[in-house]
Write an enzyme that holds these catalytic residues in place. Structure first.
Site, PDB file in Angstrom:
ATOM      1  N   HIS A 117       0.956  -1.076   0.049  1.00  0.00           N
ATOM      2  CA  HIS A 117      -0.005  -0.081   0.095  1.00  0.00           C
ATOM      3  C   HIS A 117       0.875   1.309   0.093  1.00  0.00           C
ATOM      4  O   HIS A 117       1.475   1.487   0.786  1.00  0.00           O
ATOM      5  CB  HIS A 117      -0.994  -0.064   1.179  1.00  0.00           C
TER       6      HIS A 117
ATOM      7  N   GLY B 129       3.025   5.026   3.968  1.00  0.00           N
ATOM      8  CA  GLY B 129       2.636   5.719   5.148  1.00  0.00           C
ATOM      9  C   GLY B 129       1.228   5.382   5.640  1.00  0.00           C
ATOM     10  O   GLY B 129       0.353   4.840   4.755  1.00  0.00           O
ATOM     11  N   GLN B 130       0.535   5.647   6.772  1.00  0.00           N
ATOM     12  CA  GLN B 130      -0.715   5.175   7.167  1.00  0.00           C
ATOM     13  C   GLN B 130      -1.654   6.123   6.388  1.00  0.00           C
ATOM     14  O   GLN B 130      -1.496   6.888   5.668  1.00  0.00           O
ATOM     15  CB  GLN B 130      -0.921   5.495   8.555  1.00  0.00           C
TER      16      GLN B 130
ATOM     17  N   GLY C 256      -4.455   8.246   4.920  1.00  0.00           N
ATOM     18  CA  GLY C 256      -4.793   9.517   4.959  1.00  0.00           C
ATOM     19  C   GLY C 256      -3.681  10.623   5.385  1.00  0.00           C
ATOM     20  O   GLY C 256      -3.821  11.757   5.809  1.00  0.00           O
ATOM     21  N   VAL C 257      -2.399  10.191   5.407  1.00  0.00           N
ATOM     22  CA  VAL C 257      -1.429  10.789   5.720  1.00  0.00           C
ATOM     23  C   VAL C 257      -1.017  11.789   4.603  1.00  0.00           C
ATOM     24  O   VAL C 257      -0.296  12.664   4.780  1.00  0.00           O
ATOM     25  CB  VAL C 257      -0.137   9.947   5.991  1.00  0.00           C
ATOM     26  N   GLY C 258      -1.414  11.674   3.361  1.00  0.00           N
ATOM     27  CA  GLY C 258      -1.159  12.712   2.298  1.00  0.00           C
ATOM     28  C   GLY C 258      -0.239  12.228   1.270  1.00  0.00           C
ATOM     29  O   GLY C 258       0.302  12.741   0.508  1.00  0.00           O
ATOM     30  N   LYS C 259      -0.143  10.847   1.040  1.00  0.00           N
ATOM     31  CA  LYS C 259       0.377  10.146   0.000  1.00  0.00           C
ATOM     32  C   LYS C 259       0.171  10.399  -1.424  1.00  0.00           C
ATOM     33  O   LYS C 259       1.127  10.887  -2.106  1.00  0.00           O
ATOM     34  CB  LYS C 259       0.447   8.637  -0.023  1.00  0.00           C
ATOM     35  N   SER C 260      -1.250  10.465  -1.562  1.00  0.00           N
ATOM     36  CA  SER C 260      -1.574  10.833  -2.888  1.00  0.00           C
ATOM     37  C   SER C 260      -1.570  12.149  -3.257  1.00  0.00           C
ATOM     38  O   SER C 260      -1.293  12.416  -4.659  1.00  0.00           O
ATOM     39  CB  SER C 260      -2.951  10.403  -3.214  1.00  0.00           C
TER      40      SER C 260
ATOM     41  N   ASP D  51      -1.876   3.829  -4.339  1.00  0.00           N
ATOM     42  CA  ASP D  51      -2.673   3.177  -3.687  1.00  0.00           C
ATOM     43  C   ASP D  51      -2.165   1.544  -3.453  1.00  0.00           C
ATOM     44  O   ASP D  51      -1.736   1.154  -2.539  1.00  0.00           O
ATOM     45  CB  ASP D  51      -3.969   3.276  -3.797  1.00  0.00           C
TER      46      ASP D  51
ATOM     47  N   GLU E 179      -6.197   8.663  -6.407  1.00  0.00           N
ATOM     48  CA  GLU E 179      -7.277   9.012  -5.811  1.00  0.00           C
ATOM     49  C   GLU E 179      -7.050  10.314  -4.669  1.00  0.00           C
ATOM     50  O   GLU E 179      -6.220  10.138  -3.909  1.00  0.00           O
ATOM     51  CB  GLU E 179      -7.773   7.618  -5.000  1.00  0.00           C
TER      52      GLU E 179
ATOM     53  N   ARG F  86      18.269  14.370  11.983  1.00  0.00           N
ATOM     54  CA  ARG F  86      18.487  15.921  11.593  1.00  0.00           C
ATOM     55  C   ARG F  86      19.934  15.966  10.661  1.00  0.00           C
ATOM     56  O   ARG F  86      20.017  17.014  10.190  1.00  0.00           O
ATOM     57  CB  ARG F  86      18.370  16.858  12.721  1.00  0.00           C
TER      58      ARG F  86
END
EC number: 2.7.11.-
Length: 310
Positions: free
Chosen positions: A139, A154-155, A157-161, A178, A203, A244
Site C-alpha cells: 500500500h 505511510g498510514q 490519510g497521511v497525504g501520499k496521493s 494506492d 485518488e 537531523r
C-alpha cells in the site's frame, strides 16, 4: 499470485512462427530455464530436462542433420515429451520432417525465430524471469523522481496521493497509486507497477479519482519503475527524535532486497513534495559518491581538533 505462462504467450510477444504442433500451444511453461539439447542429440537422455522450453541452435541442428533418418526420428520422438512446452528453432533454419512429425504426434509446438540463438535465449529468459519473479503488493505510491524510483508509504490519510499529485505537477512521473505491485526480477532489483485496473489513476480525497495521463499528458506517467528509495510519511510525534543530520541510514526489507528508507514527519507548513524531491536528488548524489552528512561530520571533527570551535 503465481503467473501462468503458456506457449501461446511466446507467440503473442515475440517474432516467432508456429511451424507445427498447434494442438499444444496452450501448454504451460513452469520454469524460466531454457535448455539447449546438445548432449541429447547424441542419444543421452538420462538427465533430459523435458519440462523446460527447448532451443535448437545452429550447432544442435547441424549435428541432428548428420544423423541417419532412423536416428533423427528417434531423437525427435524423445525430445517431444508430454510435458515439453515447446521447441524453438533459431536463425530461421528449416525444420526437418522427422521433427515436424514427432511434434504433430506429441502435440509439442515448434516455433521458428529469425534471430540469432544468443539473442533468442536472452530475450526469452528475461521475459520468463520477469513473469516468474517473486511477487508482492504494498500500500503506497510509486513515483519516478529525477530517474529515481521513490516508493512513498505511510498510514492511510497521511497525504501520499496529494504529495504524488504535487510531484506530478512539478514534472515527475506517476507509476502507481494506492496499490503497488512489486516483482523481484533479480537478487537486488525490485520493479514496481500499477495493477491494470488503476493504472494512471490517482485518488484524491474530496475530488475522487483523477486520470493523471489525461490531465497532465503521456509524459506524466510510466508503466513500471525500479524501486530505489522508500519514503515513510508519518504524523509528527513531538516525543520522537527525528534524524537531523542524515548520518544513519535506515533500511526496509522488501522480499529479499534491502532498500534505503527515510522517515519524513508530516505537519502543517511542510512542503512534502519538495522534501521528497530533494531526498531523491540527495540519493543520486550519494550514489555518485558525495555524502553531505559525512562531509559535514568530517568538517566538524576537523574544526574541533584544531580548537576553532569555542
Amino acid at each position: 499470485m503465481v503467473a501462468v505462462v503458456r506457449t501461446q504467450d511466446l507467440l503473442d510477444n515475440f517474432n516467432l512462427t508456429l511451424v507445427s504442433g498447434e494442438d499444444g500451444i496452450q501448454r504451460e511453461i513452469i520454469t524460466s530455464d531454457i535448455s539447449r539439447p546438445g548432449i541429447e542429440m547424441t542419444g543421452y537422455f538420462r538427465y533430459y530436462p523435458k519440462e523446460r522450453l527447448q532451443l535448437i541452435g545452429k550447432t544442435e541442428m547441424a549435428y541432428f542433420l548428420d544423423l541417419s533418418s532412423e536416428q533423427r526420428r528417434d531423437r525427435a520422438e524423445r525430445l517431444c515429451t508430454d510435458i515439453t512446452p515447446g521447441i524453438v528453432v533459431s536463425r530461421g533454419m528449416d525444420i526437418p520432417e522427422e521433427l515436424k512429425e514427432a511434434s504433430e504426434k506429441s502435440g509439442v509446438p515448434i516455433l521458428q525465430s529469425p534471430r540469432k540463438t544468443t539473442r533468442v535465449i536472452s530475450r526469452l529468459t528475461n521475459y520468463l524471469e520477469s513473469k516468474f519473479a517473486p511477487f508482492t503488493a504494498i500500500h503506497g505510491v510509486l513515483v519516478d523522481i529525477y530517474g529515481v524510483g521513490v516508493l512513498i508509504i505511510g498510514q492511510s490519510g497521511v497525504g501520499k496521493s496529494e504529495t504524488a499529485l504535487e510531484l506530478v505537477k512539478r514534472g515527475h512521473r506517476l507509476v502507481a497509486d494506492d496499490n503497488v505491485e512489486i516483482r523481484q526480477e533479480d537478487y537486488d532489483s525490485l520493479i514496481g507497477n500499477a495493477p491494470p485496473l488503476i493504472e494512471h489513476l490517482l485518488e484524491i480525497r474530496g475530488l475522487g479519482i483523477i486520470n493523471v495521463m489525461t490531465l497532465f499528458g503521456a509524459g506524466s506517467v510510466r508503466s513500471k519503475k525500479r524501486i530505489s528509495l522508500v519514503i515513510n510519511l508519518e504524523n509528527w510525534d513531538e516525543k520522537k527524535q527525528y534524524d537531523r543530520l542524515g548520518l544513519d541510514e535506515d533500511m526496509m526489507k522488501v522480499m529479499d532486497v534491502h532498500l534505503p528508507k527515510a522517515t519524513v514527519p508530516v505537519r502543517p507548513g511542510r512542503n512534502l513534495a519538495v522534501i521528497i524531491e530533494v531526498a531523491a536528488m540527495n540519493f543520486r548524489l550519494k550514489r555518485m559518491g558525495v555524502n553531505t552528512a559525512e562531509e559535514f561530520s568530517e568538517r566538524l571533527s576537523t574544526m574541533i581538533e584544531k580548537g576553532e570551535l569555542e
